[in-house]
Design an enzyme around this catalytic site. Structure first.
Site, PDB file in Angstrom:
ATOM      1  N   TYR A   1       0.846  -1.194   0.000  1.00 33.15           N
ATOM      2  CA  TYR A   1       0.000   0.000   0.000  1.00 33.15           C
ATOM      3  C   TYR A   1       0.877   1.237   0.000  1.00 33.15           C
ATOM      4  O   TYR A   1       1.924   1.265   0.635  1.00 33.15           O
ATOM      5  CB  TYR A   1      -0.880   0.026   1.259  1.00 33.15           C
ATOM      6  CG  TYR A   1      -1.860  -1.113   1.345  1.00 33.15           C
ATOM      7  CD1 TYR A   1      -2.304  -1.765   0.203  1.00 33.15           C
ATOM      8  CD2 TYR A   1      -2.356  -1.526   2.569  1.00 33.15           C
ATOM      9  CE1 TYR A   1      -3.206  -2.799   0.288  1.00 33.15           C
ATOM     10  CE2 TYR A   1      -3.272  -2.565   2.660  1.00 33.15           C
ATOM     11  CZ  TYR A   1      -3.691  -3.210   1.521  1.00 33.15           C
ATOM     12  OH  TYR A   1      -4.579  -4.222   1.605  1.00 33.15           O
TER      13      TYR A   1
ATOM     14  N   GLU B   1     -16.851   0.895  23.054  1.00 33.06           N
ATOM     15  CA  GLU B   1     -17.976   1.177  22.143  1.00 33.06           C
ATOM     16  C   GLU B   1     -18.436   2.638  22.188  1.00 33.06           C
ATOM     17  O   GLU B   1     -19.135   3.093  21.282  1.00 33.06           O
ATOM     18  CB  GLU B   1     -19.138   0.220  22.419  1.00 33.06           C
ATOM     19  CG  GLU B   1     -18.846  -1.192  21.900  1.00 33.06           C
ATOM     20  CD  GLU B   1     -19.978  -2.168  22.147  1.00 33.06           C
ATOM     21  OE1 GLU B   1     -20.730  -1.972  23.126  1.00 33.06           O
ATOM     22  OE2 GLU B   1     -20.108  -3.119  21.357  1.00 33.06           O
TER      23      GLU B   1
END
Ligand code: NI
Length: 393
Positions: free
Chosen positions: A299, A373
């Protein structure tokens, strides 16, 4: 923009985002095999309504949401794949697939972008321009899914592209950003040397690839210190040298050398590659050894465009004022968002999802990796207000 109404909606949709994230976490799929995940995403988007949906590749999904007023076309990207890792978190929603785990937070990325899509489609009437939701497959496995999506034309007509990564190694409440290269280009090279083996007692009758290989390793280790501008970060690491066998009185026929290269600019990347080839071929020739060099591009660097980054910082300051924004050094890890940001001006940000008090400290790709979360709500808020703000400018 009905900011207060949207903030209320964010609270509601955040609950959905957690539910989707846990479902995806339980049902992870490896790179290029995201059949169920992409269907799950497609079906949900269809149920929200208002999108032009497409499947640019077998396991990716693109949703286009056209506003009713003129404006810019902004793409938001989430990656969806998991890793070949056996989960050891002990979470109640732990992976149901042995040896496959969402150990990089892509379950969170997918859910946050789904949440943003759900909110934004309800404001279609007030929207300017167009929002393109990119649900990308295969970030974890080079050559990566992003370049396939680009080749399929997903960025046609897009003005700017924005992406997010949750980081367990950055504390919740902190957001990392920088101008220019955010991640390194990460390439590998392999060298095979063919000499002529023989008895150790008669070196004059052999062409010794091992002695030549040793010179080549020394030569490669001089590239960064002698050929590269000291102000341009780069790494050349030789990580493999295979030669000889059990018999210590034998000069081998062949040698295999390999290693890894990290660079932050396309110019330095090309220079390092060319020096590796020149040094290897030059030293091999001087010793009568045949050399083959295989240089494989991984990449490339994620490049944060100055203008888009300034716009994103504005969004962060206005809509996530309770978060700490830090300007950081580049990371040496790879990220195939670069395939998008090479094509269109883009910005990639890192949202903190670690939490020491909750024991969420394990790094990415670790069997105990987890995210706080609460960070999903930051990502959700970020996507929604980035879309609303950048389309208007
Ligand atoms: Ni990742």
């Amino acid at each position: 923009m009905k900011k207060n109404e949207i903030l209320l909606q964010l609270d509601d949709v955040y609950q959905d985002v957690i539910e989707w994230r846990r479902y995806l976490h339980q049902n992870p799929e490896l790179s290029f095999q995201e059949d169920h995940t992409s269907q799950f995403v497609y079906d949900l988007l269809e149920s929200f309504g208002g999108f032009e949906l497409s499947r640019p590749t077998k396991t990716s999904v693109v949703a286009r949401l056209k506003g009713s007023k003129p404006g810019k076309v902004i793409a938001l990207r989430a990656d969806m794949d998991a890793l070949p890792i056996r989960e050891e978190t002990g979470l109640p929603f732990t992976s149901t697939k042995d040896g496959v785990m969402h150990a990089c937070g892509h379950d969170g990325h997918t859910s946050m972008l789904l949440g943003a899509a759900k909110i934004l489609t309800e404001h279609k009437e007030d929207l300017s321009g167009e929002i393109v939701f990119l649900f990308q497959h295969a970030e974890e496995l080079p050559p990566g899914g992003a370049q396939e999506m680009v080749a399929a034309g997903v960025l046609n007509g897009v003005d700017e592209v924005v992406g997010v990564h949750l980081f367990s190694t950055v504390p919740f409440g902190t957001i990392h950003i920088r101008y220019g290269a955010l991640t390194a280009a990460s390439d590998v090279f392999e060298i095979s040397l063919q000499g002529k083996g023989g008895h150790a007692s008669t070196p004059q009758l052999t062409i010794d690839p091992l002695a030549t290989g040793a010179q080549i390793v020394t030569g490669l280790n001089h590239i960064v210190s002698r050929s590269i501008d000291p102000l341009q970060p780069s790494v050349v690491s030789v990580t493999k040298f295979k030669a000889g066998g059990l018999a210590l009185n034998v000069i081998p026929d062949t040698v295999e050398i390999g290693g890894s290269v990290r660079t932050l600019s396309p110019e330095v990347r090309e220079l390092v590659k060319n020096r590796i080839i020149e040094i290897t071929e030059g030293i091999a020739k001087a010793n009568g050894v045949e050399a083959k060099v295989n240089y494989t591009y991984g990449y490339s660097s994620v490049m944060n465009d100055k203008h888009v980054t300034d716009e994103v910082v504005q969004v962060l300051e206005e809509f996530l004022p309770d978060r700490t924004l830090e300007w950081v050094d580049p990371l040496l890890g790879g990220e195939d968002f670069s395939a998008f940001s090479n094509e269109k001006p883009g910005c990639f940000v890192i949202i903190g999802a670690g939490n020491e008090e909750k024991g969420i400290t394990y790094p990415h790709h670790h069997p105990k990796f987890d995210i706080d979360e609460q960070a999903l709500k930051d990502g959700l808020r970020f996507h929604v207000f980035t879309a609303l703000t950048l389309t208007q400018q």
